[in-house]
Design an enzyme around this catalytic site. Structure first.
Site, mmCIF file in Angstrom:
data_model
loop_
_atom_site.group_PDB
_atom_site.id
_atom_site.type_symbol
_atom_site.label_atom_id
_atom_site.label_comp_id
_atom_site.label_asym_id
_atom_site.label_seq_id
_atom_site.Cartn_x
_atom_site.Cartn_y
_atom_site.Cartn_z
ATOM 1 N N ASN A 37 0.877 -1.174 0.000
ATOM 2 C CA ASN A 37 0.000 0.000 0.000
ATOM 3 C C ASN A 37 0.911 1.220 0.000
ATOM 4 O OD1 ASN A 37 -1.772 2.059 0.519
ATOM 5 N ND2 ASN A 37 -2.306 1.384 2.605
ATOM 6 N N TRP A 38 1.051 1.811 -1.175
ATOM 7 C CA TRP A 38 2.004 2.932 -1.294
ATOM 8 C C TRP A 38 1.484 4.204 -0.632
ATOM 9 C CZ3 TRP A 38 4.540 3.053 -6.857
ATOM 10 C CH2 TRP A 38 5.225 1.848 -7.075
ATOM 11 N N LYS A 39 0.202 4.232 -0.296
ATOM 12 C CA LYS A 39 -0.421 5.439 0.285
ATOM 13 C C LYS A 39 -0.131 6.642 -0.627
ATOM 14 C CE LYS A 39 -0.208 3.297 4.773
ATOM 15 N NZ LYS A 39 -0.195 3.452 6.214
ATOM 16 N N HIS A 55 -9.681 1.592 4.435
ATOM 17 C CA HIS A 55 -8.437 1.700 5.205
ATOM 18 C C HIS A 55 -8.670 2.643 6.394
ATOM 19 C CE1 HIS A 55 -4.338 2.772 6.303
ATOM 20 N NE2 HIS A 55 -3.975 1.639 5.736
ATOM 21 N N GLU A 80 -7.044 4.982 7.514
ATOM 22 C CA GLU A 80 -6.798 6.407 7.210
ATOM 23 C C GLU A 80 -7.998 7.015 6.491
ATOM 24 O OE1 GLU A 80 -3.001 5.659 5.362
ATOM 25 O OE2 GLU A 80 -2.203 5.145 7.332
ATOM 26 N N GLU A 122 -5.913 -4.657 10.380
ATOM 27 C CA GLU A 122 -4.843 -3.698 10.662
ATOM 28 C C GLU A 122 -5.148 -2.942 11.958
ATOM 29 O OE1 GLU A 122 -2.673 -2.588 6.725
ATOM 30 O OE2 GLU A 122 -4.331 -1.224 7.038
ATOM 31 N N GLY A 170 2.336 2.153 10.785
ATOM 32 C CA GLY A 170 3.351 3.186 10.636
ATOM 33 C C GLY A 170 4.042 3.566 11.934
ATOM 34 N N SER A 176 3.090 -2.239 10.326
ATOM 35 C CA SER A 176 4.540 -2.374 10.535
ATOM 36 C C SER A 176 5.090 -3.751 10.147
ATOM 37 C CB SER A 176 4.909 -2.016 11.980
ATOM 38 O OG SER A 176 4.547 -0.668 12.244
ATOM 39 N N GLY A 185 2.599 -1.063 4.245
ATOM 40 C CA GLY A 185 2.802 0.326 3.848
ATOM 41 C C GLY A 185 4.282 0.621 3.633
ATOM 42 N N GLY A 186 4.903 1.204 4.639
ATOM 43 C CA GLY A 186 6.285 1.689 4.544
ATOM 44 C C GLY A 186 7.264 0.741 3.865
HETATM 45 P P1 PGA Z 1 2.636 0.203 7.615
HETATM 46 O O1 PGA Z 1 1.183 0.484 6.971
HETATM 47 O O2 PGA Z 1 3.124 -1.098 7.022
HETATM 48 O O3 PGA Z 1 3.486 1.372 7.173
HETATM 49 O O4 PGA Z 1 2.457 0.118 9.085
HETATM 50 C C1 PGA Z 1 0.260 -0.543 6.754
HETATM 51 C C2 PGA Z 1 -1.023 0.003 6.168
HETATM 52 O O5 PGA Z 1 -1.478 1.065 6.619
HETATM 53 O O6 PGA Z 1 -1.617 -0.595 5.254
#
Ligand code: PGA
Length: 248
Positions: A9-11, A94, A96, A166, A172, A212, A233-234
């Site tokens: 997930n590149w956000k 998600h 967010e 999640e 993050g 994470s 994500g990251g």
């Molecule tokens: P993260 O994000 O791996 O950076 O914790 C995961 C996500 O929000 O899908």
């Protein structure tokens, strides 16, 4: 058997130019893996990504979608627009989107149903906040999100949905849920789906863990009975680490 699925997930990261650089490095160094590999890029990168991933084993995903096909919905992107670009997966609900943009379960449910109708695989995200975890209401919270997320979905379509658990406190933050805690929740989600439909249907639903996930912790997470993949994500923003995740 549930085929593992690892999705980046590149956000809101990577311009089109940066997308080309990253995907070229991923495609050049990709070696055969036994998982469904997905990258969910920003809308502005979908067109380029679609060209670059054509004829590769890496699947293209988007990070959101509206539930109408067209019309006066300024700023929104429709399922047909995504299909036209070769999008096969879409992240929906998600945390967010829920927290920053106020998306609620009924909106997310409409999007999930729309994705299924357009043959785009929805990745339905659920998860609790730190407060909810600490006050002990986390199971109820996630149960409600699952029941509302699956509302009105026919039993024959249930396995077309990928669920991503999640915990918001692990996104993050560098804090991963322990493999046991993550697995317990994924198992619980499967039980909720089994109650709603039946056990053999729930057994076919792929449930990812997200929060994470990194090359250092993915193999332990993937060894758990009810974790069928990861939403990352990251660690998906770097070619070496993304490829290491695929090769856990
Ligand atoms: P993260 O994000 O791996 O950076 O914790 C995961 C996500 O929000 O899908």
């Amino acid at each position: 058997m549930r085929k593992p699925i690892i999705a980046g997930n590149w956000k809101m990261n990577k311009t089109q130019t940066e997308t080309v650089e990253l995907l070229n490095r991923i495609v050049e160094n990709y070696t055969d893996v036994e998982v469904d590999a997905v990258v969910c890029v920003p809308f502005t990168s979908l067109s380029k990504a679609s060209e670059l991933l054509d004829n590769t084993m890496i699947h293209l995903g988007a990070q959101n979608m509206f539930y109408e096909e067209n019309g006066a919905f300024t700023g929104e992107v429709s399922p047909n627009m995504l299909k036209d670009l070769g999008v096969e997966y879409v992240i929906l609900g998600h945390s967010e989107r829920r927290e920053i943009f106020g998306e609620e379960d009924d909106l997310i449910n409409k999007k999930v149903k729309t994705a299924i109708n357009h043959k785009i695989t929805p990745i339905l995200c659920v998860g609790e906040t730190l407060d909810e975890r600490e006050s002990g209401v986390y199971l109820d919270k996630v149960k409600t999100q699952i029941l509302n997320g699956f509302a009105g979905i026919d039993s024959g379509d249930v396995s077309k949905v990928v669920v991503a658990y999640e915990p918001i406190w692990a996104i993050g933050t560098g804090k991963t849920a322990t493999s046991e805690d993550a697995n317990n929740m994924c198992k619980y989600i499967r039980e909720v789906i089994a109650e709603l439909y039946e056990a053999k249907i729930a057994d076919n639903v792929r449930i990812q863990y997200g929060g994470s996930v990194k090359p250092e912790n993915i193999s332990e997470l993937m060894s758990m009975s009810d974790i069928d993949g990861a939403l990352v994500g990251g660690a998906s923003l770097d070619s070496e680490s993304y490829l290491a995740l695929l090769n856990y």
